[in-house]
Design a protein around this motif. Structure first.
Motif, PDB file in Angstrom:
ATOM      1  N   UNK A  39       0.931  -1.217  -0.097  1.00  0.00           N
ATOM      2  CA  UNK A  39       0.064   0.046  -0.031  1.00  0.00           C
ATOM      3  C   UNK A  39       1.016   1.396   0.035  1.00  0.00           C
ATOM      4  N   UNK A  40       1.782   1.303   0.948  1.00  0.00           N
ATOM      5  CA  UNK A  40       2.706   2.464   0.979  1.00  0.00           C
ATOM      6  C   UNK A  40       3.758   2.587  -0.154  1.00  0.00           C
ATOM      7  N   UNK A  41       4.343   1.528  -0.803  1.00  0.00           N
ATOM      8  CA  UNK A  41       4.933   1.675  -2.215  1.00  0.00           C
ATOM      9  C   UNK A  41       4.222   2.059  -3.013  1.00  0.00           C
ATOM     10  N   UNK A  42       2.935   1.848  -3.478  1.00  0.00           N
ATOM     11  CA  UNK A  42       2.196   2.314  -4.377  1.00  0.00           C
ATOM     12  C   UNK A  42       1.930   3.866  -4.131  1.00  0.00           C
ATOM     13  N   UNK A  43       1.839   4.324  -3.011  1.00  0.00           N
ATOM     14  CA  UNK A  43       1.548   5.794  -2.445  1.00  0.00           C
ATOM     15  C   UNK A  43       2.804   6.441  -2.673  1.00  0.00           C
ATOM     16  N   UNK A  44       4.143   5.943  -2.225  1.00  0.00           N
ATOM     17  CA  UNK A  44       5.336   6.587  -2.388  1.00  0.00           C
ATOM     18  C   UNK A  44       5.959   6.853  -3.859  1.00  0.00           C
ATOM     19  N   UNK A  54       6.454  15.250 -12.306  1.00  0.00           N
ATOM     20  CA  UNK A  54       5.184  15.834 -12.828  1.00  0.00           C
ATOM     21  C   UNK A  54       4.482  14.793 -14.189  1.00  0.00           C
ATOM     22  N   UNK A  55       4.981  13.462 -14.029  1.00  0.00           N
ATOM     23  CA  UNK A  55       4.211  12.740 -14.932  1.00  0.00           C
ATOM     24  C   UNK A  55       2.639  12.349 -14.759  1.00  0.00           C
ATOM     25  N   UNK A  56       2.071  11.758 -15.497  1.00  0.00           N
ATOM     26  CA  UNK A  56       0.697  11.612 -15.485  1.00  0.00           C
ATOM     27  C   UNK A  56       0.193  10.821 -14.178  1.00  0.00           C
ATOM     28  N   UNK A  57      -0.806  10.947 -13.378  1.00  0.00           N
ATOM     29  CA  UNK A  57      -1.098  10.075 -12.337  1.00  0.00           C
ATOM     30  C   UNK A  57      -1.196   8.701 -12.578  1.00  0.00           C
ATOM     31  N   UNK A  58      -2.136   8.366 -13.729  1.00  0.00           N
ATOM     32  CA  UNK A  58      -2.237   6.871 -14.145  1.00  0.00           C
ATOM     33  C   UNK A  58      -0.846   5.983 -14.512  1.00  0.00           C
ATOM     34  N   UNK A  59      -0.038   6.952 -15.319  1.00  0.00           N
ATOM     35  CA  UNK A  59       1.058   6.163 -15.494  1.00  0.00           C
ATOM     36  C   UNK A  59       2.232   5.954 -14.282  1.00  0.00           C
ATOM     37  N   UNK A  60       1.839   7.035 -13.199  1.00  0.00           N
ATOM     38  CA  UNK A  60       2.537   6.778 -11.842  1.00  0.00           C
ATOM     39  C   UNK A  60       2.025   5.625 -11.315  1.00  0.00           C
ATOM     40  N   UNK A  61       0.661   5.578 -11.184  1.00  0.00           N
ATOM     41  CA  UNK A  61       0.201   4.498 -10.512  1.00  0.00           C
ATOM     42  C   UNK A  61       0.342   3.026 -11.046  1.00  0.00           C
ATOM     43  N   UNK A  63       3.195   2.502 -12.723  1.00  0.00           N
ATOM     44  CA  UNK A  63       4.663   2.065 -12.424  1.00  0.00           C
ATOM     45  C   UNK A  63       4.807   1.775 -10.640  1.00  0.00           C
ATOM     46  N   UNK A  64       4.040   2.507 -10.186  1.00  0.00           N
ATOM     47  CA  UNK A  64       3.927   1.865  -8.562  1.00  0.00           C
ATOM     48  C   UNK A  64       3.560   0.669  -8.246  1.00  0.00           C
ATOM     49  N   UNK A  65       2.608   0.072  -9.250  1.00  0.00           N
ATOM     50  CA  UNK A  65       2.152  -1.311  -9.261  1.00  0.00           C
ATOM     51  C   UNK A  65       3.116  -2.185  -9.740  1.00  0.00           C
ATOM     52  N   UNK A  66       3.707  -1.912 -10.654  1.00  0.00           N
ATOM     53  CA  UNK A  66       5.043  -2.546 -11.236  1.00  0.00           C
ATOM     54  C   UNK A  66       5.949  -2.942 -10.132  1.00  0.00           C
ATOM     55  N   UNK A  67       6.463  -1.639  -9.646  1.00  0.00           N
ATOM     56  CA  UNK A  67       7.418  -1.674  -8.734  1.00  0.00           C
ATOM     57  C   UNK A  67       7.003  -2.590  -7.509  1.00  0.00           C
ATOM     58  N   UNK A 191       0.236  -5.837  -6.222  1.00  0.00           N
ATOM     59  CA  UNK A 191      -0.035  -4.798  -7.297  1.00  0.00           C
ATOM     60  C   UNK A 191      -1.363  -3.986  -7.255  1.00  0.00           C
ATOM     61  N   UNK A 192      -2.377  -4.997  -6.753  1.00  0.00           N
ATOM     62  CA  UNK A 192      -3.621  -4.180  -6.398  1.00  0.00           C
ATOM     63  C   UNK A 192      -3.658  -3.122  -5.281  1.00  0.00           C
ATOM     64  N   UNK A 193      -2.991  -3.680  -4.257  1.00  0.00           N
ATOM     65  CA  UNK A 193      -2.782  -2.911  -2.921  1.00  0.00           C
ATOM     66  C   UNK A 193      -1.863  -1.548  -3.525  1.00  0.00           C
ATOM     67  N   UNK A 194      -1.003  -1.716  -4.322  1.00  0.00           N
ATOM     68  CA  UNK A 194      -0.381  -0.512  -4.612  1.00  0.00           C
ATOM     69  C   UNK A 194      -1.149   0.677  -5.467  1.00  0.00           C
ATOM     70  N   UNK A 195      -2.194   0.119  -6.338  1.00  0.00           N
ATOM     71  CA  UNK A 195      -3.332   0.863  -7.073  1.00  0.00           C
ATOM     72  C   UNK A 195      -4.098   1.604  -5.940  1.00  0.00           C
ATOM     73  N   UNK A 196      -4.180   1.115  -4.554  1.00  0.00           N
ATOM     74  CA  UNK A 196      -5.185   1.478  -3.679  1.00  0.00           C
ATOM     75  C   UNK A 196      -4.269   2.619  -2.950  1.00  0.00           C
ATOM     76  N   UNK A 197      -2.784   2.277  -2.726  1.00  0.00           N
ATOM     77  CA  UNK A 197      -1.869   3.288  -2.213  1.00  0.00           C
ATOM     78  C   UNK A 197      -1.996   4.674  -3.196  1.00  0.00           C
ATOM     79  N   UNK A 198      -1.704   4.301  -4.800  1.00  0.00           N
ATOM     80  CA  UNK A 198      -1.729   5.378  -5.574  1.00  0.00           C
ATOM     81  C   UNK A 198      -2.955   6.500  -5.300  1.00  0.00           C
TER      82      UNK A 198
END
Length: 288
Positions: A39-44, A54-61, A63-67, A191-198
């Motif tokens: 959850x935190x990894x996706x958020x951070x 300054x990239x787009x939120x959906x692309x950032x989310x 990437x967060x899910x991938x990481x 990956x789903x938890x990371x989306x929630x973090x985003x």
């Protein structure tokens, strides 16, 4: 109305967390206490990419899910070798490590100061700045996660997971690679938890390490247990009940500061009562 929208957004975010954790705990039978870490990894990741690049939120989310999925793949390879209490303890250790990284890697995460000024999502020139439209976005993401999880658990892959839950050794006799199945569902849930973090980072517009402690993992696990193991509808119901409960305590006359403290007490009492009289949760299929 703004207050109701705020509560519905939080319920949506925690419903995603509960549904994703239920894939591991409910359908696969492994007690994970690392969900707040993903959850935190996706958020951070989302917060850093939005505020620094300054990239787009959906692309950032994404990437967060991938990481988050990559880290889950690494730690999951280790966790898959454990069973029962040892699995829970090892996942707890991973959660503590990630929290320490959030707190101490100050050049990247700003440590206890947190990251402020996280912008709201925007796409094709439309910004989800208004809470009503953010709620629409959160509900759409929650619905997609619900449908995806329903598809996964209803497939042959999901049936093997349930078989692993019932008897891991028996299913391995039939030639199934149990470790691979355990690892795959752990990566999907992360990956789903990371989306929630985003979503959380973009909604609150500020994050700091205190949101992603082991206590948060226990809270997410409580929503799964309350709603019932191996039930997507139960996960959503559990998240709704535990998000609304402190608000109910406030309305019945407890001062705000006491209501916040009473929340932990009520959660504990609720879980004890549930284990005694309805151990499968409100809508669950299995007992913990």
């Amino acid at each position: 109305m703004p207050y109701l929208i705020h509560l519905l957004i939080l319920i949506s975010i925690y419903a995603i967390l509960a549904i994703s954790l239920d894939l591991v705990v409910g359908f696969s039978g492994f007690l994970s206490l690392a969900h707040a870490a993903f959850f935190g990894i996706g958020a951070y990741v989302t917060a850093i990419l939005l505020t620094s690049l300054g990239i787009n939120f959906f692309l950032a989310a994404f990437i967060g899910a991938l990481i988050s999925a990559f880290l889950a793949l690494c730690i999951g390879a280790v966790l898959s070798k454990f069973k029962g209490d040892f699995y829970a303890l090892a996942s707890l250790g991973f959660g503590v490590i990630v929290y320490s990284v959030f707190l101490n890697w100050q050049d990247l995460t700003r440590g206890p100061l947190g990251i402020p000024g996280i912008p709201r999502p925007a796409i094709f020139g439309f910004a989800f700045a208004d809470n009503f439209w953010f709620l629409v976005l959160a509900l759409v993401v929650t619905l997609l996660v619900f449908l995806f999880s329903h598809f996964v658990t209803g497939s042959s892959f999901g049936r093997v997971l349930k078989a692993i839950r019932e008897d891991e050794q028996a299913i391995s006799v039939f030639g199934y690679n149990v470790l691979l199945y355990k690892l795959a569902i752990f990566v999907i849930a992360a990956a789903l938890a990371a989306f929630a973090g985003s979503l959380y980072a973009a909604y609150i517009t500020f994050i700091d390490p205190s949101t992603f402690t082991v206590t948060e993992s226990i809270f997410i696990l409580s929503t799964v247990i309350l709603g019932g193991l191996a039930s997507h509808r139960g996960a959503v119901l559990g998240a709704a009940v535990l998000i609304l409960l402190p608000e109910f305590l406030r309305f019945v006359g407890f001062p705000t500061d006491i209501a916040a403290q009473m929340r932990q007490v009520v959660y504990g009492v609720l879980l004890v009562v549930l284990m005694m009289y309805k151990p499968q949760g409100l809508l669950g299929e299995y007992k913990l």
